[in-house]
Each structure stands twice: as C-alpha cells, then as structure tokens.
Design an enzyme around this catalytic site. Structure first.
Site, PDB file in Angstrom:
ATOM      1  N   ASN A   9       1.066  -1.254  -0.031  1.00  0.00           N
ATOM      2  CA  ASN A   9       0.094   0.124   0.061  1.00  0.00           C
ATOM      3  C   ASN A   9       1.025   1.358   0.306  1.00  0.00           C
ATOM      4  OD1 ASN A   9      -2.004   1.983   0.955  1.00  0.00           O
ATOM      5  ND2 ASN A   9      -2.415   1.744   2.211  1.00  0.00           N
ATOM      6  N   TRP A  10       0.511   2.036  -0.797  1.00  0.00           N
ATOM      7  CA  TRP A  10       1.874   2.790  -1.120  1.00  0.00           C
ATOM      8  C   TRP A  10       1.354   3.896  -0.881  1.00  0.00           C
ATOM      9  CZ3 TRP A  10       4.109   3.025  -7.514  1.00  0.00           C
ATOM     10  CH2 TRP A  10       4.684   2.015  -7.383  1.00  0.00           C
ATOM     11  N   LYS A  11       0.613   4.289  -0.380  1.00  0.00           N
ATOM     12  CA  LYS A  11      -0.406   5.089   0.938  1.00  0.00           C
ATOM     13  C   LYS A  11      -0.399   7.004  -0.603  1.00  0.00           C
ATOM     14  CE  LYS A  11       0.049   3.168   4.494  1.00  0.00           C
ATOM     15  NZ  LYS A  11      -0.028   3.063   6.633  1.00  0.00           N
ATOM     16  N   HIS A  93      -9.813   0.750   5.132  1.00  0.00           N
ATOM     17  CA  HIS A  93      -8.457   1.571   5.807  1.00  0.00           C
ATOM     18  C   HIS A  93      -7.914   2.518   7.249  1.00  0.00           C
ATOM     19  CE1 HIS A  93      -3.972   2.354   6.829  1.00  0.00           C
ATOM     20  NE2 HIS A  93      -3.239   1.024   6.216  1.00  0.00           N
ATOM     21  N   GLU A  95      -6.726   4.510   8.030  1.00  0.00           N
ATOM     22  CA  GLU A  95      -6.094   5.930   7.789  1.00  0.00           C
ATOM     23  C   GLU A  95      -7.646   7.320   6.698  1.00  0.00           C
ATOM     24  OE1 GLU A  95      -2.950   5.348   5.585  1.00  0.00           O
ATOM     25  OE2 GLU A  95      -1.745   4.830   7.317  1.00  0.00           O
ATOM     26  N   GLU A 165      -4.439  -4.702  10.364  1.00  0.00           N
ATOM     27  CA  GLU A 165      -3.551  -3.969  10.934  1.00  0.00           C
ATOM     28  C   GLU A 165      -3.850  -2.519  12.054  1.00  0.00           C
ATOM     29  OE1 GLU A 165      -2.146  -2.878   6.682  1.00  0.00           O
ATOM     30  OE2 GLU A 165      -4.030  -1.354   6.817  1.00  0.00           O
ATOM     31  N   GLY A 171       2.915   2.624  10.638  1.00  0.00           N
ATOM     32  CA  GLY A 171       4.169   3.354  11.097  1.00  0.00           C
ATOM     33  C   GLY A 171       4.445   4.034  12.511  1.00  0.00           C
ATOM     34  N   SER A 211       4.304  -2.339  10.327  1.00  0.00           N
ATOM     35  CA  SER A 211       5.302  -2.110  10.327  1.00  0.00           C
ATOM     36  C   SER A 211       6.054  -3.624   9.925  1.00  0.00           C
ATOM     37  CB  SER A 211       5.780  -1.633  11.987  1.00  0.00           C
ATOM     38  OG  SER A 211       5.676  -0.545  12.216  1.00  0.00           O
ATOM     39  N   GLY A 232       3.719  -1.000   4.241  1.00  0.00           N
ATOM     40  CA  GLY A 232       3.647   0.388   3.352  1.00  0.00           C
ATOM     41  C   GLY A 232       4.588   0.905   3.722  1.00  0.00           C
ATOM     42  N   GLY A 233       4.924   0.969   4.260  1.00  0.00           N
ATOM     43  CA  GLY A 233       6.477   2.305   4.027  1.00  0.00           C
ATOM     44  C   GLY A 233       7.799   1.204   3.556  1.00  0.00           C
TER      45      GLY A 233
HETATM   46  P1  13P Z   1       3.897   0.357   7.839  1.00  0.00           P
HETATM   47  O1  13P Z   1       3.679  -0.854   7.228  1.00  0.00           O
HETATM   48  O2  13P Z   1       4.001   1.381   6.982  1.00  0.00           O
HETATM   49  O3  13P Z   1       3.146   0.663   8.960  1.00  0.00           O
HETATM   50  O4  13P Z   1       2.385   0.457   7.246  1.00  0.00           O
HETATM   51  C1  13P Z   1       1.382  -0.108   7.160  1.00  0.00           C
HETATM   52  C2  13P Z   1      -0.335   0.123   6.616  1.00  0.00           C
HETATM   53  O5  13P Z   1      -0.986   0.743   6.740  1.00  0.00           O
HETATM   54  C3  13P Z   1      -0.280  -0.897   5.282  1.00  0.00           C
HETATM   55  O6  13P Z   1      -1.583  -0.766   4.581  1.00  0.00           O
END
Ligand code: 13P
Length: 249
Positions: A9-11, A93, A95, A165, A171, A211, A232-233
């Site tokens: 997920n590149w956000k 998600h 967020e 999640e 993050g 993470s 994510g990251g």
């Molecule tokens: P991180 O891997 O950066 O913690 O993010 C997880 C995430 O929200 C994937 O959707």
C-alpha cells in the site's frame, strides 16, 4: 488452499516518475507462488497497470466510493476502476477511518457496492492502542467485522481478503509480535467460521499489516493463520519489498 499474498500500500507517496521507477525495479523480482499486489495513488493506477501488463503483480486501488457516479467531487467509482482494468480495492484502511471519517456504516456500503460491481476487496480492520491496552481488542475487531463484512452473503466471500492492521503498529516501527498476530488471525478466522462455516473460513486469506519489514516478515508470516502482509513503508523500497515477498514463499 488459501492464497499467500503480499500487497504494498503506497498510500500518498510517489509522483509519476517515482511510480515508474519503482515499478521498473519491481518487475525484476522473481515471483513464485505468492500473489503480489501494489496499490499506487489512484492518479497513477492506469500507468502502473500498463507497465505491469505482462507481469505477475496485480495493481489495486487504495479506496473506492460507495456510489457508482454523480456529484462526489474528488472520488473514484468501481466502474472507473474497472474501465482501466483494476478489479481489486482496499476498503476500510485505518487512515480512511481516522482522517476521512469512514465509519462502519459507510464501509458496509462500500463493501456491498464493490462486490456487487464484481470487484474483489481487501478489507482492513484493527484496534487502536487504547483498545489494546484496555484488553478490548477482540471485542473491537469483532464489532468491526460484524458491522461490515460479516453481514454479507456467503457467496461474496470468494471476493474478500481480510487485512488485520492494528493501528498502533502502522508506521510506528512497533509490530505485533508473531503470537499477537496469530491469536488475532485465529480469532478472526473463527468469527468467519461461526457465520459461514469452515469451508469459507479456511479459504479466506488474512493478511497482517503494521511495520512489516524484511527483519520481521518471516516470523510473522510463519504463523498458520497469517497468509501474508499488507505493507506500507517497506513497500516503497523495492529490495525490502522483495525480501518480504521471499519471506512469504
Ligand atoms: P506500515 O507498513 O508503514 O506500518 O503501514 C502498514 C499499512 O498501513 C499498510 O496498509
């Protein structure tokens, strides 16, 4: 046998050039039995899709609106996604829940709409730190599921991937321990089984997100109810994403 999946997920990261560069690197990754997905910005979905035409990486959307068309400035519909060949979307998600006020009611509408449009969904859920600390995490997760995906008909379940999640792990660098992930995934699988039976609950892939990095991916994915990750990251760095894919192979 349920699918092993690693999804990135590149956000809201990567402009057009960065999107192209990262995809060119991802094309070099050797992929065997794992399903690999990436979710770039909706602005670049078509570019990503075209670049990955002959590759085993599925391009998916980070979000979708619950209506098919109309006066919803800035939003994207299932028909729009399907018209560029995108057939899977994330929904729910944390967020989106936190910053865009998407509650269970809206998420249920989105889930119903996406599935009735013939799309697959990756449905995200998870507790906040306060729920973890007050030992309410099972209850919170059960509610999130009962208010949304567990309301769907059993036929819908071949189009659902679940992604646990925990918000406190997203993050933050703090990951759920392998046993915390396993106990929640097992709990979620039991919730699905109680509503739809073992045949469906054993087939649904449940991803862990929060993470995940090359250093912890193998330990997390080794648990019997963890079928992969939503990353994510670490999905923004091709070598890290590659290591995470290998950890699930
Ligand atoms: P991180 O891997 O950066 O913690 O993010 C997880 C995430 O929200 C994937 O959707």
């Amino acid at each position: 046998m349920r699918k092993k999946i690693v999804a990135g997920n590149w956000k809201m990261n990567n402009d057009l050039n960065q999107t192209i560069l990262l995809i060119e690197k991802l094309k070099k990754i050797e992929i065997n039995e794992v399903s690999v997905m990436i979710a770039p910005s909706s602005l670049f979905l078509k570019t990503a899709k075209d670049l990955l035409d002959d590759f085993q990486i599925e391009v998916v959307s980070q979000n979708v609106h619950q209506e098919n068309k109309g006066a919803y400035t800035g939003e994207v519909s299932c028909d729009m996604l399907k018209s560029i060949g995108i057939s899977t979307t994330l929904i729910g998600h944390s967020e989106r829940r936190a910053y865009f006020n998407e509650d269970d009611e809206v998420l249920l509408e989105k889930v119903k709409y996406a599935i009735s449009s013939g799309m697959k969904i990756i449905f995200c859920f998870g507790e906040q730190l306060i729920d973890r600390k007050s030992n309410k995490y099972f209850e919170i997760v059960k509610n999130q599921l009962e208010n949304t995906v567990l309301k769907l008909d059993s036929e819908c379940w071949s189009n659902i991937i679940l992604a646990y999640e925990p918000v406190w792990a997203i993050g933050t660098g703090e990951t759920a321990s392998p046993s915390q992930a396993q106990e929640m995934h097992e709990f979620v699988r039991n919730c699905v089984s109680n509503c739809y039976g073992d045949l469906i609950s054993e087939e649904v892939s449940i991803l862990y997100g929060g993470s995940v990095k090359p250093s912890n991916a193998y330990e997390i994915f080794s648990n019997k109810d963890v079928d992969g990750g939503l990353i994510g990251g670490a999905a923004l760095v091709s070598s890290d994403f590659n290591e995470i894919i290998k950890a699930n192979s």
